[in-house]
Design an enzyme around this catalytic site. Structure first.
Site, PDB file in Angstrom:
ATOM      1  CD  GLU A   1       4.934 -21.718  57.391  1.00 36.48           C
ATOM      2  OE1 GLU A   1       4.951 -22.949  57.284  1.00 36.48           O
ATOM      3  OE2 GLU A   1       5.314 -21.136  58.409  1.00 36.48           O
TER       4      GLU A   1
ATOM      5  CG  ASP B   1       8.852 -25.232  61.654  1.00 33.93           C
ATOM      6  OD1 ASP B   1       9.594 -25.722  60.777  1.00 33.93           O
ATOM      7  OD2 ASP B   1       9.017 -24.091  62.110  1.00 33.93           O
TER       8      ASP B   1
HETATM    9  P1  NAD Z   1      18.429 -20.880  63.713  1.00 33.38           P
HETATM   10  O1  NAD Z   1      18.796 -21.138  62.297  1.00 33.38           O
HETATM   11  O2  NAD Z   1      18.733 -19.569  64.323  1.00 33.38           O
HETATM   12  O3  NAD Z   1      19.095 -22.009  64.643  1.00 33.38           O
HETATM   13  C1  NAD Z   1      19.032 -23.368  64.347  1.00 33.38           C
HETATM   14  C2  NAD Z   1      20.250 -24.071  64.935  1.00 33.38           C
HETATM   15  O4  NAD Z   1      20.105 -25.480  64.713  1.00 33.38           O
HETATM   16  C3  NAD Z   1      21.567 -23.636  64.292  1.00 33.38           C
HETATM   17  O5  NAD Z   1      22.452 -23.146  65.288  1.00 33.38           O
HETATM   18  C4  NAD Z   1      22.078 -24.927  63.656  1.00 33.38           C
HETATM   19  O6  NAD Z   1      23.498 -25.043  63.694  1.00 33.38           O
HETATM   20  C5  NAD Z   1      21.407 -25.986  64.521  1.00 33.38           C
HETATM   21  N1  NAD Z   1      21.311 -27.312  63.922  1.00 33.38           N
HETATM   22  C6  NAD Z   1      20.959 -27.645  62.648  1.00 33.38           C
HETATM   23  N2  NAD Z   1      20.990 -28.996  62.506  1.00 33.38           N
HETATM   24  C7  NAD Z   1      21.355 -29.507  63.709  1.00 33.38           C
HETATM   25  C8  NAD Z   1      21.547 -30.828  64.190  1.00 33.38           C
HETATM   26  N3  NAD Z   1      21.410 -31.892  63.399  1.00 33.38           N
HETATM   27  N4  NAD Z   1      21.900 -30.999  65.503  1.00 33.38           N
HETATM   28  C9  NAD Z   1      22.075 -29.918  66.305  1.00 33.38           C
HETATM   29  N5  NAD Z   1      21.909 -28.647  65.897  1.00 33.38           N
HETATM   30  C10 NAD Z   1      21.553 -28.438  64.618  1.00 33.38           C
HETATM   31  O7  NAD Z   1      16.860 -21.195  63.807  1.00 33.38           O
HETATM   32  P2  NAD Z   1      15.843 -20.778  64.965  1.00 33.38           P
HETATM   33  O8  NAD Z   1      15.227 -19.473  64.681  1.00 33.38           O
HETATM   34  O9  NAD Z   1      16.472 -21.007  66.301  1.00 33.38           O
HETATM   35  O10 NAD Z   1      14.720 -21.888  64.734  1.00 33.38           O
HETATM   36  C11 NAD Z   1      14.987 -23.258  65.000  1.00 33.38           C
HETATM   37  C12 NAD Z   1      13.891 -24.090  64.378  1.00 33.38           C
HETATM   38  O11 NAD Z   1      12.667 -23.840  65.052  1.00 33.38           O
HETATM   39  C13 NAD Z   1      13.633 -23.773  62.904  1.00 33.38           C
HETATM   40  O12 NAD Z   1      13.443 -24.974  62.213  1.00 33.38           O
HETATM   41  C14 NAD Z   1      12.378 -22.950  62.926  1.00 33.38           C
HETATM   42  O13 NAD Z   1      11.633 -23.096  61.732  1.00 33.38           O
HETATM   43  C15 NAD Z   1      11.662 -23.560  64.108  1.00 33.38           C
HETATM   44  N6  NAD Z   1      10.684 -22.693  64.757  1.00 33.38           N
HETATM   45  C16 NAD Z   1       9.556 -23.280  65.192  1.00 33.38           C
HETATM   46  C17 NAD Z   1       8.604 -22.522  65.851  1.00 33.38           C
HETATM   47  C18 NAD Z   1       7.365 -23.176  66.367  1.00 33.38           C
HETATM   48  O14 NAD Z   1       6.437 -22.490  66.756  1.00 33.38           O
HETATM   49  N7  NAD Z   1       7.306 -24.490  66.424  1.00 33.38           N
HETATM   50  C19 NAD Z   1       8.802 -21.142  66.030  1.00 33.38           C
HETATM   51  C20 NAD Z   1       9.997 -20.583  65.594  1.00 33.38           C
HETATM   52  C21 NAD Z   1      10.939 -21.371  64.961  1.00 33.38           C
END
Ligand code: NAD
Length: 352
Positions: free
Chosen positions: A66, A237
């Site tokens: 993005e 997101d």
């Molecule tokens: P990451 O991959 O480092 O961590 C995600 C975690 O979620 C992993 O440890 C995984 O095991 C866990 N997980 C997956 N499915 C699950 C479930 N059903 N129940 C419990 N845990 C589960 O990712 P990250 O960098 O920590 O990002 C997390 C999310 O936040 C991503 O989807 C990312 O796109 C989003 N994000 C959003 C913003 C925002 O501004 N809204 C900013 C950054 C990241």
């Protein structure tokens, strides 16, 4: 003929990952989060001044790349960011990012920065800034569901800005919760690693979901969410990527960043196009109420908006002054005679 030396204004400060880590420690992580939240709040308060658009997304079967542009007429910023939930299994990160801040008057870049760490900081600062206005008074217990890269940043921001002291952690991968427990040990939290999401939300006034999965996931079902909680849902997101059962949205008052983008990417993509939401900046300016009573469920459907990255880049640019936490990058051609770009190239022909 020797190569002409680049002029000083052609040198764009570049903040590498290494230098970003040094800058964060120089300021202090929690101080950084609090000050950044202040900058984001200040920019949200002047929301109408920004030229806004939903981010430009290039989707594939496994992820998204993005571009997130925004301008206030004086400064312009964009971020490049990816979201690839499958990456972790391959030893890569789900989210990586970099961004640029520019001067609108000349169009010249002012800063090029890593934004993987900065995104985690700005996301946490935004979540906690919002929760400070919406979470129930005196909330000190947070369920943190999804214990990946974002999780510790969320924890620290909620402590610094909201007063969270107790964390109830849950992840489908126990190793992720153990990592978060290790990283937060000794930082003054009461920590509990839970075996189910139901256990994690016991006694929590705030529920943060930051999971990564490219599907309509149901991290929380309606019966799990009691009256009066604040939900900070940041993992959903992207189109086709959500965390909450739609029945929760029907019971909650839903707050968003920028409605046109959140309707595409947020939890509310599951709802009708006219599903009522409140843009959070209106709470800050007093145009809309925040939490109205102790029993209301408030939900921040956070997808991450370009204004937050603008604030973060602006903040880093200001904080770089007088430090050595950047490298000058020879990124703008900037010939002595602005129309003699070719002459500048010719003067750089290697000597025989
Ligand atoms: P990451 O991959 O480092 O961590 C995600 C975690 O979620 C992993 O440890 C995984 O095991 C866990 N997980 C997956 N499915 C699950 C479930 N059903 N129940 C419990 N845990 C589960 O990712 P990250 O960098 O920590 O990002 C997390 C999310 O936040 C991503 O989807 C990312 O796109 C989003 N994000 C959003 C913003 C925002 O501004 N809204 C900013 C950054 C990241």
């Amino acid at each position: 003929m020797s190569k002409p030396a680049p002029s000083a204004r052609a040198h764009v400060p570049f903040v590498s990952v290494d230098n970003m880590m040094s800058l964060v420690h120089h300021i202090g992580i929690e101080r950084f989060l609090v000050d950044l939240a202040g900058e984001i709040e200040a920019d949200f308060r002047r929301w109408p001044e920004f030229d806004k658009s939903p981010r430009v997304a290039a989707h594939s079967k496994v992820g998204v790349i993005e571009l997130m542009p925004v301008s206030d007429g004086r400064l312009y910023a964009f971020k490049y960011v990816n979201g690839h939930p499958k990456n972790v299994k391959e030893g890569l990160q789900t989210v990586t990012a970099f961004g640029v801040l520019s001067d609108v008057d000349s169009g010249y870049p002012l800063l090029l920065s890593e934004m993987t760490i900065l995104t985690a900081l700005r996301t946490a600062a935004t979540s906690a800034m919002v929760a400070r206005h919406l979470a129930p008074a005196g909330a000190d217990t947070m369920a943190l569901i999804g214990n990946g890269a974002q999780s510790e940043f969320q924890a620290l921001a909620f402590r610094a800005l909201v007063g969270v002291r107790r964390l109830r952690l849950y992840d489908i991968d126990r190793a992720a919760s153990e990592k978060t427990m290790r990283n937060l040990a000794g930082l003054g939290f009461e920590l509990c690693a839970c075996r189910t999401p139901e256990e994690a939300i016991e006694g929590a006034e705030i529920i943060t979901t930051c999971t990564a999965d490219k599907q309509y996931a149901t991290i929380l079902t309606d019966n799990m969410v009691g009256a009066g909680v604040h939900i900070n849902a940041i993992g959903g997101d992207c189109p086709g990527k959500t965390e909450l059962h739609p029945d929760i949205l029907k019971r909650a008052r839903v707050f968003v960043e920028y409605t046109p983008q959140t309707r595409i990417e947020g939890e509310i993509q599951q709802m009708a196009a006219d599903f009522p939401v409140v843009e959070f900046w209106r709470v800050l300016t007093g145009e809309a109420p925040g939490r109205r009573d102790a029993r209301e469920i408030t939900l921040f459907d956070g997808v991450g908006f370009a204004v937050e990255d603008f604030s973060a880049l602006r903040f880093v640019h200001e904080r770089l002054a007088g430090t050595a936490f950047f490298e000058p990058l020879d990124m703008i051609a900037d010939p002595d005679d602005p129309r003699d770009l070719f002459g500048m190239l010719q003067r750089a022909v290697p000597e025989a």
